[in-house]
Design a protein around this motif. Structure first.
Motif, PDB file in Angstrom:
ATOM      1  N   ASP A  37       0.797  -1.299   0.082  1.00  0.00           N
ATOM      2  CA  ASP A  37      -0.229  -0.206   0.039  1.00  0.00           C
ATOM      3  C   ASP A  37       0.987   1.021   0.005  1.00  0.00           C
ATOM      4  OD1 ASP A  37       1.054   0.066   2.490  1.00  0.00           O
ATOM      5  OD2 ASP A  37      -0.884  -0.102   3.432  1.00  0.00           O
ATOM      6  N   GLY A  38       2.245   1.128  -0.332  1.00  0.00           N
ATOM      7  CA  GLY A  38       2.970   2.136  -0.270  1.00  0.00           C
ATOM      8  C   GLY A  38       3.626   2.628   1.124  1.00  0.00           C
ATOM      9  N   ARG A  39       3.339   2.149   2.310  1.00  0.00           N
ATOM     10  CA  ARG A  39       3.711   2.635   3.499  1.00  0.00           C
ATOM     11  C   ARG A  39       5.095   1.904   3.788  1.00  0.00           C
ATOM     12  NH1 ARG A  39      -0.087   0.855   8.032  1.00  0.00           N
ATOM     13  NH2 ARG A  39      -0.392  -0.746   6.680  1.00  0.00           N
ATOM     14  N   ALA A  40       6.122   2.290   4.563  1.00  0.00           N
ATOM     15  CA  ALA A  40       7.451   1.943   4.795  1.00  0.00           C
ATOM     16  C   ALA A  40       7.830   2.139   6.403  1.00  0.00           C
ATOM     17  CB  ALA A  40       8.588   2.678   3.908  1.00  0.00           C
ATOM     18  N   ARG A  41       8.126   0.718   6.979  1.00  0.00           N
ATOM     19  CA  ARG A  41       8.604   1.333   8.516  1.00  0.00           C
ATOM     20  C   ARG A  41       9.854   0.467   8.395  1.00  0.00           C
ATOM     21  NH1 ARG A  41       9.075  -1.684  12.953  1.00  0.00           N
ATOM     22  NH2 ARG A  41       8.249  -1.096  14.692  1.00  0.00           N
ATOM     23  N   LEU A  42      10.620   1.350   9.424  1.00  0.00           N
ATOM     24  CA  LEU A  42      12.183   1.030   9.799  1.00  0.00           C
ATOM     25  C   LEU A  42      12.166   0.436  11.252  1.00  0.00           C
ATOM     26  CD1 LEU A  42      15.056   1.881   9.604  1.00  0.00           C
ATOM     27  CD2 LEU A  42      14.599   4.046  10.689  1.00  0.00           C
ATOM     28  N   GLY A  43      12.982  -0.656  11.310  1.00  0.00           N
ATOM     29  CA  GLY A  43      13.444  -1.056  12.569  1.00  0.00           C
ATOM     30  C   GLY A  43      14.928  -1.174  12.587  1.00  0.00           C
ATOM     31  N   VAL A  44      15.372  -0.601  13.512  1.00  0.00           N
ATOM     32  CA  VAL A  44      16.769  -0.452  14.022  1.00  0.00           C
ATOM     33  C   VAL A  44      17.144  -1.747  14.801  1.00  0.00           C
ATOM     34  CG1 VAL A  44      18.668   0.778  14.853  1.00  0.00           C
ATOM     35  CG2 VAL A  44      16.736   1.852  13.850  1.00  0.00           C
ATOM     36  N   MET A  45      17.834  -2.861  14.359  1.00  0.00           N
ATOM     37  CA  MET A  45      17.970  -3.891  15.234  1.00  0.00           C
ATOM     38  C   MET A  45      19.531  -4.002  15.831  1.00  0.00           C
ATOM     39  SD  MET A  45      15.223  -4.945  13.829  1.00  0.00           S
ATOM     40  CE  MET A  45      15.193  -6.713  14.682  1.00  0.00           C
ATOM     41  N   ILE A  46      19.460  -4.246  17.124  1.00  0.00           N
ATOM     42  CA  ILE A  46      20.595  -4.360  17.868  1.00  0.00           C
ATOM     43  C   ILE A  46      21.062  -5.836  17.949  1.00  0.00           C
ATOM     44  CG2 ILE A  46      21.832  -4.047  19.926  1.00  0.00           C
ATOM     45  CD1 ILE A  46      20.996  -1.265  18.609  1.00  0.00           C
ATOM     46  N   VAL A  47      22.144  -6.253  17.714  1.00  0.00           N
ATOM     47  CA  VAL A  47      22.450  -7.653  17.871  1.00  0.00           C
ATOM     48  C   VAL A  47      23.618  -8.033  18.965  1.00  0.00           C
ATOM     49  CG1 VAL A  47      23.645  -9.368  16.551  1.00  0.00           C
ATOM     50  CG2 VAL A  47      22.252  -7.796  15.420  1.00  0.00           C
ATOM     51  N   ASP A  48      23.272  -9.018  19.700  1.00  0.00           N
ATOM     52  CA  ASP A  48      24.113  -9.354  20.919  1.00  0.00           C
ATOM     53  C   ASP A  48      25.086 -10.593  20.395  1.00  0.00           C
ATOM     54  OD1 ASP A  48      22.680 -11.816  21.000  1.00  0.00           O
ATOM     55  OD2 ASP A  48      21.405 -11.260  22.504  1.00  0.00           O
ATOM     56  N   ARG A  49      26.089 -10.803  21.356  1.00  0.00           N
ATOM     57  CA  ARG A  49      26.998 -11.564  21.048  1.00  0.00           C
ATOM     58  C   ARG A  49      26.445 -13.103  20.743  1.00  0.00           C
ATOM     59  NH1 ARG A  49      32.340 -11.574  21.668  1.00  0.00           N
ATOM     60  NH2 ARG A  49      32.184  -9.458  22.830  1.00  0.00           N
ATOM     61  N   ALA A  50      25.300 -13.607  21.023  1.00  0.00           N
ATOM     62  CA  ALA A  50      24.760 -14.883  20.577  1.00  0.00           C
ATOM     63  C   ALA A  50      24.153 -14.677  19.229  1.00  0.00           C
ATOM     64  CB  ALA A  50      23.651 -15.139  21.696  1.00  0.00           C
ATOM     65  N   GLY A  51      23.916 -13.517  18.624  1.00  0.00           N
ATOM     66  CA  GLY A  51      23.637 -13.429  17.133  1.00  0.00           C
ATOM     67  C   GLY A  51      22.040 -13.137  17.152  1.00  0.00           C
ATOM     68  N   THR A  52      21.419 -12.640  18.484  1.00  0.00           N
ATOM     69  CA  THR A  52      20.012 -12.343  18.527  1.00  0.00           C
ATOM     70  C   THR A  52      19.880 -11.042  18.204  1.00  0.00           C
ATOM     71  OG1 THR A  52      19.705 -14.323  20.359  1.00  0.00           O
ATOM     72  CG2 THR A  52      18.240 -12.342  19.928  1.00  0.00           C
ATOM     73  N   ALA A  53      18.839 -10.737  17.192  1.00  0.00           N
ATOM     74  CA  ALA A  53      18.534  -9.409  16.854  1.00  0.00           C
ATOM     75  C   ALA A  53      17.288  -8.916  17.691  1.00  0.00           C
ATOM     76  CB  ALA A  53      18.312  -9.270  15.667  1.00  0.00           C
ATOM     77  N   THR A  54      17.454  -7.651  18.235  1.00  0.00           N
ATOM     78  CA  THR A  54      16.278  -6.952  19.043  1.00  0.00           C
ATOM     79  C   THR A  54      15.730  -5.616  18.280  1.00  0.00           C
ATOM     80  OG1 THR A  54      16.857  -8.106  21.098  1.00  0.00           O
ATOM     81  CG2 THR A  54      15.298  -6.502  21.305  1.00  0.00           C
ATOM     82  N   GLU A  55      14.549  -5.389  18.106  1.00  0.00           N
ATOM     83  CA  GLU A  55      14.404  -4.011  17.571  1.00  0.00           C
ATOM     84  C   GLU A  55      14.678  -3.133  18.405  1.00  0.00           C
ATOM     85  OE1 GLU A  55      11.483  -3.276  14.244  1.00  0.00           O
ATOM     86  OE2 GLU A  55      10.455  -2.094  15.977  1.00  0.00           O
ATOM     87  N   GLU A  56      15.407  -2.060  18.338  1.00  0.00           N
ATOM     88  CA  GLU A  56      15.456  -0.982  19.645  1.00  0.00           C
ATOM     89  C   GLU A  56      14.837   0.225  19.255  1.00  0.00           C
ATOM     90  OE1 GLU A  56      18.060   0.404  22.977  1.00  0.00           O
ATOM     91  OE2 GLU A  56      17.621  -1.706  22.091  1.00  0.00           O
ATOM     92  N   PHE A  57      14.521   0.259  17.933  1.00  0.00           N
ATOM     93  CA  PHE A  57      13.681   1.410  17.511  1.00  0.00           C
ATOM     94  C   PHE A  57      12.795   1.237  15.977  1.00  0.00           C
ATOM     95  CE2 PHE A  57      13.693   5.416  14.945  1.00  0.00           C
ATOM     96  CZ  PHE A  57      13.108   6.093  15.865  1.00  0.00           C
ATOM     97  N   GLY A  58      11.674   1.763  16.177  1.00  0.00           N
ATOM     98  CA  GLY A  58      10.905   1.654  15.163  1.00  0.00           C
ATOM     99  C   GLY A  58      10.165   3.157  14.500  1.00  0.00           C
TER     100      GLY A  58
END
Length: 323
Positions: free
Chosen positions: A298-319
């Motif tokens: 529909d034309g919308r766009a959403r940003l997610g900033v992903m922080i990655v820890d030493r285990a390789g797990t990504a968590t969205e810190e900012f959207g």
């Protein structure tokens, strides 16, 4: 690990590596003792693309141009040949050490406009002028081509991808902390904690005044930035995103000639620098990670900033919804 997992789970995934793909001195000659290590670093990125089934693109950075040395163009060509020989689909854009723009349409939703920003800043040999085989080989021709790419985008959201950002709260933007003034030798070797008060301030002050072409305040960088601003401002609609690396930080900045400037330069785990929030900063963090933009039909766009820890797990810190 985190990038591969994110790309594997996404529909129609596209990965763009934003330069300095072979850090710190680009792809050396095949006989060089550092060649094997350089190939290993680059293969890690290429393997993520292949393993996830994503489309993959890499743009050159200043370190890919042999850290701005006279042999930089040859280093970029070596990297391009290596990527092509590895197969699997990833490509270095723009090709041939050319400035671009290289245009890639992702369906009817997104238009990628790739630029080699180091071409503007490189003092040594580079493809330029009437003898060059590049489609655009002068600064004026590059800007004309950028304008044409934006005009022809139609209803697609335009994402400009290059290595050098037009704005930053990091060291390349002239923002230094007290440690840079007291312990300046850490900019050469991170373990050199030798205090040099007063004398040490000469280095960050010179950087902030634009002594290096790799810093936003410099004359060459300013010329490039002004030219791009002019090209973007002349388009029917400004680019939605200008995505860059260069700084070892994660930054989301409200743009002027583009809607947003995204600085995503912490793809090597543990390799990040300090960052200062500008008046236009929406998010700034010194942490390992990457950014993900989801474009909806529909034309919308959403940003997610992903922080990655030493285990390789990504968590969205900012959207953030970008539009």
């Amino acid at each position: 690990m985190a990038l591969r997992a994110a790309a594997t789970s996404a529909r129609h995934a596209v990965i763009v590596f934003l330069g300095d793909n072979v850090y710190p001195s680009g792809m050396p000659d095949s006989a060089a003792p550092t060649r094997a290590a350089a190939e290993r670093r680059l293969m890690q990125a290429l393997h993520v693309v292949r393993a996830s089934g994503a489309r993959g693109f890499l743009v050159p950075g200043n370190h890919d141009w042999d850290s701005m040395q006279p042999g930089g163009w040859d280093a970029v060509l070596r990297q391009e040949r290596f990527i092509a020989a590895a197969g699997g689909g990833p490509a270095l854009l723009p090709a041939g050490g050319c400035p671009g723009p290289a245009v890639v349409d992702v369906g009817a939703v997104v238009r990628l406009v790739a630029l080699d920003s180091q071409w503007w800043l490189q003092d040594g040999p580079k493809p330029a002028g009437p003898t060059s085989s590049c489609p655009a080989a002068t600064e004026g021709a590059v800007m004309d081509s950028v304008r044409a790419a934006l005009r022809a985008a139609g209803n697609r959201a335009v994402v400009v991808v290059a290595h050098h950002p037009p704005a930053s709260g990091g060291v390349h933007g002239g923002h230094f902390g007290w440690q840079d003034h007291i312990f300046p030798l850490r900019n050469i070797k991170s373990w050199l904690w030798i205090p040099l008060p007063i004398i040490g301030s000469l280095y960050p002050i010179a950087r902030a005044e634009g002594i290096s072409s790799q810093d936003i305040p410099s004359r060459a960088y300013t010329r490039m930035r002004v030219a791009l601003d002019s090209a973007f401002a002349g388009a029917p609609a400004p680019p939605l995103i200008y995505a860059a690396g260069h700084e070892h930080t994660l930054q989301v900045i409200a743009g002027t000639s583009t809607r947003y400037v995204l600085v995503s330069g912490t793809g090597t785990f543990g390799h990040f620098d300090r960052v200062t929030a500008l008046d236009s900063t929406r998010f700034a963090r010194s942490a390992s990670g990457f950014m993900r933009v989801e474009f909806l039909r529909d034309g919308r766009a959403r940003l997610g900033v992903m922080i990655v820890d030493r285990a390789g797990t990504a968590t969205e810190e900012f959207g953030l919804w970008l539009n």
